[in-house]
Design a protein around this motif. Sequence first.
Motif, short mmCIF file in Angstrom:
data_model
loop_
_atom_site.label_atom_id
_atom_site.label_comp_id
_atom_site.label_asym_id
_atom_site.label_seq_id
_atom_site.Cartn_x
_atom_site.Cartn_y
_atom_site.Cartn_z
N ALA A 117 5.15 -14.97 -1.36
CA ALA A 117 5.05 -13.52 -1.60
C ALA A 117 3.65 -13.02 -1.24
O ALA A 117 3.49 -11.95 -0.63
N ALA A 118 2.62 -13.79 -1.60
CA ALA A 118 1.25 -13.40 -1.26
C ALA A 118 1.03 -13.40 0.24
O ALA A 118 0.39 -12.50 0.80
N ASP A 119 1.58 -14.44 0.92
CA ASP A 119 1.44 -14.51 2.38
C ASP A 119 2.18 -13.35 3.05
O ASP A 119 1.71 -12.80 4.06
N TYR A 120 3.32 -12.99 2.49
CA TYR A 120 4.08 -11.86 3.05
C TYR A 120 3.28 -10.56 2.93
O TYR A 120 3.29 -9.73 3.85
N CYS A 121 2.59 -10.40 1.80
CA CYS A 121 1.75 -9.21 1.63
C CYS A 121 0.62 -9.19 2.66
O CYS A 121 0.27 -8.12 3.19
N LYS A 122 0.06 -10.36 2.96
CA LYS A 122 -1.03 -10.41 3.95
C LYS A 122 -0.53 -10.04 5.34
O LYS A 122 -1.25 -9.40 6.11
N THR A 123 0.70 -10.45 5.67
CA THR A 123 1.23 -10.13 6.99
C THR A 123 1.52 -8.63 7.14
O THR A 123 1.44 -8.10 8.25
N GLN A 124 1.81 -7.96 6.04
CA GLN A 124 2.08 -6.51 6.11
C GLN A 124 0.80 -5.73 6.40
O GLN A 124 0.82 -4.75 7.14
N ASN A 125 -0.31 -6.16 5.78
CA ASN A 125 -1.62 -5.54 6.05
C ASN A 125 -1.59 -4.02 5.88
O ASN A 125 -2.05 -3.26 6.74
N SER A 126 -1.03 -3.58 4.77
CA SER A 126 -0.98 -2.16 4.44
C SER A 126 -1.65 -1.95 3.09
O SER A 126 -1.84 -2.92 2.33
N PRO A 127 -2.03 -0.73 2.75
CA PRO A 127 -2.66 -0.50 1.43
C PRO A 127 -1.77 -0.95 0.27
O PRO A 127 -2.27 -1.58 -0.68
N GLU A 128 -0.48 -0.67 0.36
CA GLU A 128 0.43 -1.06 -0.72
C GLU A 128 0.52 -2.58 -0.84
O GLU A 128 0.55 -3.12 -1.95
N SER A 156 -7.92 -1.70 -9.41
CA SER A 156 -9.19 -1.86 -8.68
C SER A 156 -8.97 -1.83 -7.17
O SER A 156 -9.72 -1.17 -6.42
N GLN A 157 -7.93 -2.52 -6.71
CA GLN A 157 -7.63 -2.53 -5.28
C GLN A 157 -7.17 -1.15 -4.81
O GLN A 157 -7.51 -0.72 -3.70
N ALA A 158 -6.42 -0.45 -5.67
CA ALA A 158 -5.99 0.91 -5.32
C ALA A 158 -7.19 1.84 -5.16
O ALA A 158 -7.22 2.68 -4.25
N GLN A 159 -8.20 1.67 -6.01
CA GLN A 159 -9.41 2.48 -5.88
C GLN A 159 -10.14 2.18 -4.58
O GLN A 159 -10.70 3.09 -3.95
N VAL A 160 -10.13 0.92 -4.18
CA VAL A 160 -10.76 0.55 -2.91
C VAL A 160 -10.03 1.20 -1.74
O VAL A 160 -10.66 1.73 -0.80
N GLU A 161 -8.69 1.18 -1.78
CA GLU A 161 -7.90 1.78 -0.70
C GLU A 161 -8.12 3.29 -0.64
O GLU A 161 -8.24 3.87 0.46
N ALA A 171 -10.78 4.87 -1.64
CA ALA A 171 -12.15 5.07 -1.14
C ALA A 171 -12.19 4.95 0.38
O ALA A 171 -12.93 5.70 1.05
N ASN A 172 -11.43 4.01 0.93
CA ASN A 172 -11.38 3.88 2.40
C ASN A 172 -10.77 5.12 3.04
O ASN A 172 -11.21 5.55 4.12
N MET A 173 -9.76 5.68 2.41
CA MET A 173 -9.14 6.89 2.96
C MET A 173 -10.05 8.11 2.83
O MET A 173 -10.00 9.01 3.67
N GLU A 174 -10.87 8.12 1.79
CA GLU A 174 -11.75 9.26 1.56
C GLU A 174 -13.11 9.12 2.26
O GLU A 174 -14.00 9.94 2.04
#
Length: 234
Positions: free
Chosen positions: A91-102, A126-131, A133-136
Motif C-alpha cells: 500500500a505504501a509503495d502504491y502511494c509512492k507510485t501515484q506521486n500525488s498530494p493525496e 502535517s503532510q497535508a499542511q506541507v502540500e 504550502a507547496n500550492m500556496e
Amino acid sequence: MLLTELTQLVFAQAVTPAVTIKKTEFSFWEILFHGGPFAKIVMVTVLLLGVFSVYLFFERFFFIRRMASKTDSNFMNNIEDFIRNGKIEAAADYCKTQNSPESRILEKGISRLGRPVSDIVSAMESQAQVEVANMEKNLNLLAAVPSIAPMLGLLGTVIGMIIAFFDLSHSEDAFSPKTLSEGIYTALGQTAVGLAVAIPANFFYNLLLTRIDKFILRAQNISGEFLDIINKPL
C-alpha cells in the motif's frame, strides 16, 4: 425692405465657409505615456506588476491542476484492498507510485499504522499542511499586487496633479483650460491603470484560493475514508 433683408441674410449664409470640426480620437495608449519621467516610471512599474501577476497566476494554476490530475480514480479502493489483505508495504509503495498530494498524505498515515489513531491523524495533517504550502508558494506575491498597483497609481495621480497645478501657477501666459485638463487626465490615467491591474490580480488570487480550498476539502475526505478503512472491523 423686409424682403431685401431676408435676401441678404440668405446670401450671407450661403457664402459663409463651412467650419470643419476636427474630431479627436481617444487614445488610452497616448494617455499612458503622456507625462514626465516620473509618470512613465510609475506606469511601467504598474504594467510590469500586471505582467508579473499574470505569470504567477498561470504558473500556480497549472501546477495545482497538474497535482490534482495525478490521483487514480480507484485509488481508495486499491488502498482498501491492500490494507484488508495485510499488504501494508504494498500500500505504501502504491502511494509512492501515484506521486500525488493525496497519495503522499495517505502514505504518511500508512507508515504510522499500528500506532495510536492520534499519531496517524497528526502525521496526515502535517503532510497535508506541507502540500498546501507547496500550492500556496508565491501566492503571497500575487496577493500583494492588488494592494500595490492601486497605491502606485494613486501616487502617480497625486504627483501628476501637483505638477499640473505647479506649472499652471508659474505660467506667465494666459490661463489655458487645455493645459490644466491635459495634466489632470494624464494624472488620472495613472489611477485607472493601477485599478486595471489590481482587479484581475485580485480575481486571479481568489480563484487560486478556491482551487486550494477544494483540495483541502478533498484531502479531508480522503483522510476520513482512510480512517474508516483502518477502523472497520475485519
